[in-house]
Design a protein around this motif. Sequence first.
Motif, PDB file in Angstrom:
ATOM      1  N   THR A 249      40.971  47.779  48.440  1.00 59.02           N
ATOM      2  CA  THR A 249      40.284  47.116  47.421  1.00 59.02           C
ATOM      3  C   THR A 249      39.748  48.319  46.540  1.00 59.02           C
ATOM      4  N   LYS A 250      39.485  49.521  46.928  1.00 60.05           N
ATOM      5  CA  LYS A 250      38.893  50.396  46.293  1.00 60.05           C
ATOM      6  C   LYS A 250      39.891  50.637  44.853  1.00 60.05           C
ATOM      7  N   GLU A 251      41.259  50.368  44.995  1.00 60.19           N
ATOM      8  CA  GLU A 251      42.086  50.603  43.927  1.00 60.19           C
ATOM      9  C   GLU A 251      42.094  49.480  42.867  1.00 60.19           C
ATOM     10  N   ILE A 252      41.474  48.414  43.182  1.00 54.14           N
ATOM     11  CA  ILE A 252      41.213  47.246  42.464  1.00 54.14           C
ATOM     12  C   ILE A 252      40.081  47.042  41.640  1.00 54.14           C
ATOM     13  N   PHE A 253      38.930  47.486  42.339  1.00 51.51           N
ATOM     14  CA  PHE A 253      37.605  47.166  41.788  1.00 51.51           C
ATOM     15  C   PHE A 253      37.018  48.224  40.876  1.00 51.51           C
ATOM     16  N   THR A 254      37.718  49.161  40.713  1.00 46.51           N
ATOM     17  CA  THR A 254      37.350  50.431  39.885  1.00 46.51           C
ATOM     18  C   THR A 254      36.734  50.274  38.600  1.00 46.51           C
ATOM     19  N   GLN A 255      37.270  49.254  37.861  1.00 44.75           N
ATOM     20  CA  GLN A 255      36.765  49.075  36.561  1.00 44.75           C
ATOM     21  C   GLN A 255      36.047  48.018  36.453  1.00 44.75           C
ATOM     22  N   PHE A 256      34.630  48.186  36.789  1.00 50.99           N
ATOM     23  CA  PHE A 256      33.561  47.019  36.672  1.00 50.99           C
ATOM     24  C   PHE A 256      33.327  46.498  35.178  1.00 50.99           C
ATOM     25  N   PRO A 257      33.424  45.131  35.035  1.00 51.72           N
ATOM     26  CA  PRO A 257      33.260  44.192  35.925  1.00 51.72           C
ATOM     27  C   PRO A 257      34.802  43.522  35.844  1.00 51.72           C
ATOM     28  N   GLY A 258      35.718  44.161  35.796  1.00 49.96           N
ATOM     29  CA  GLY A 258      37.085  43.721  35.984  1.00 49.96           C
ATOM     30  C   GLY A 258      37.779  44.019  37.193  1.00 49.96           C
ATOM     31  N   TRP A 259      39.206  44.175  37.146  1.00 46.48           N
ATOM     32  CA  TRP A 259      40.059  44.506  38.255  1.00 46.48           C
ATOM     33  C   TRP A 259      41.262  45.100  37.719  1.00 46.48           C
ATOM     34  N   GLU A 260      41.884  46.189  38.477  1.00 51.48           N
ATOM     35  CA  GLU A 260      42.902  46.756  38.026  1.00 51.48           C
ATOM     36  C   GLU A 260      44.267  45.711  38.714  1.00 51.48           C
ATOM     37  N   VAL A 261      44.978  45.480  37.954  1.00 48.40           N
ATOM     38  CA  VAL A 261      45.980  44.159  37.987  1.00 48.40           C
ATOM     39  C   VAL A 261      47.349  44.954  38.495  1.00 48.40           C
ATOM     40  N   GLY A 262      47.674  46.018  37.980  1.00 46.86           N
ATOM     41  CA  GLY A 262      49.131  46.847  38.413  1.00 46.86           C
ATOM     42  C   GLY A 262      49.206  47.773  37.488  1.00 46.86           C
ATOM     43  N   THR A 263      50.423  48.213  37.411  1.00 45.19           N
ATOM     44  CA  THR A 263      50.965  49.220  36.589  1.00 45.19           C
ATOM     45  C   THR A 263      52.341  48.565  35.662  1.00 45.19           C
ATOM     46  N   ILE A 264      52.360  49.239  34.645  1.00 41.42           N
ATOM     47  CA  ILE A 264      53.578  48.946  33.781  1.00 41.42           C
ATOM     48  C   ILE A 264      54.242  50.094  32.998  1.00 41.42           C
ATOM     49  N   ARG A 265      55.305  50.075  32.985  1.00 38.07           N
ATOM     50  CA  ARG A 265      56.279  51.288  32.303  1.00 38.07           C
ATOM     51  C   ARG A 265      56.826  50.575  31.099  1.00 38.07           C
TER      52      ARG A 265
END
Length: 294
Positions: A249-265
């Motif tokens: 979860t620490k990879e998801i909740f870093t961008q308060f108040p949003g969420w990191e959803v994934g990566t795109i190339r």
Amino acid sequence: MGSKKAVLIAGLFFTVLLNLPALDWPDPQGIILNNFGQNEDGKPALGMSFSSEGEIYASGSGEILFHSGSYASVSSASRLPSPLGVWTAIDHGDGIISVYSRMDEKNQIPVNPVNITTRNVLGYSGLSGWSNSSGFYFFLYDRKERRWINPLMIVNPRPDERPPVIHWVRLRNEEGRVFDPAVTRTLSQGLYTISVSASDTMMAANENPLAPFRIVCSLNGVESGSLNFETYSARDGSLMVYRNGLVPTKEIFTQFPGWEVGTIRFTRGQATLEVIVQDYAGLARNTVFRLQIE
């Protein structure tokens, strides 16, 4: 709405949860302040916080595991994940436990450690534990699988006709630069992390903005990231959430108040980035960005 709900929760844990009886709300009139998946200053909400003034009911039948007789007795259950104040835990079978916490310390109800039925009064909303307003905190825990379950996977849903709102989308490149795709339509090729801020409500005008149920990102029509707030699992000392597989979860909740959803190339040429946010009722909102990649 029922068919939409079934499709929405047909994820990794659907088979297990399907066999459980539906639960009721501990306080049908309580206002939801935070729900499962909420980004609380960089940490995930493991349950649901309610603003409430009245009685708290058992959400389903089961056996009382613990009923605090005083605020001091909380220390006897320190293995649970937070300062709960005055609280009660009920075993509903198959390893599923419901916990009702932060109840009124001065107005407690004696409950014997025996079987209890739905709608039995457990206590009253209060200020004990980590709370600064009258209410209570409710969460579900699966002892067998060591995971917290989103209550809305089991509790009978409240009426909801409002789709979620997408507040912003951000792209961060490998050098750490952050871009707003609504403003910056030309990007360099490379790998980008997608962050999304979105919220939902459940028809109550005075409800706080709540976390949605699922966020999906696609590039040129192909799904590239999917974040699902169904459960949190404990793995090797870390709390994990499902995002194209279990990740901390620490990879998801870093961008308060949003969420990191994934990566795109992104590769050279034109690119269409779409973000879809779904709520618990199956309602969805999307936004589309057409980008030029150089």
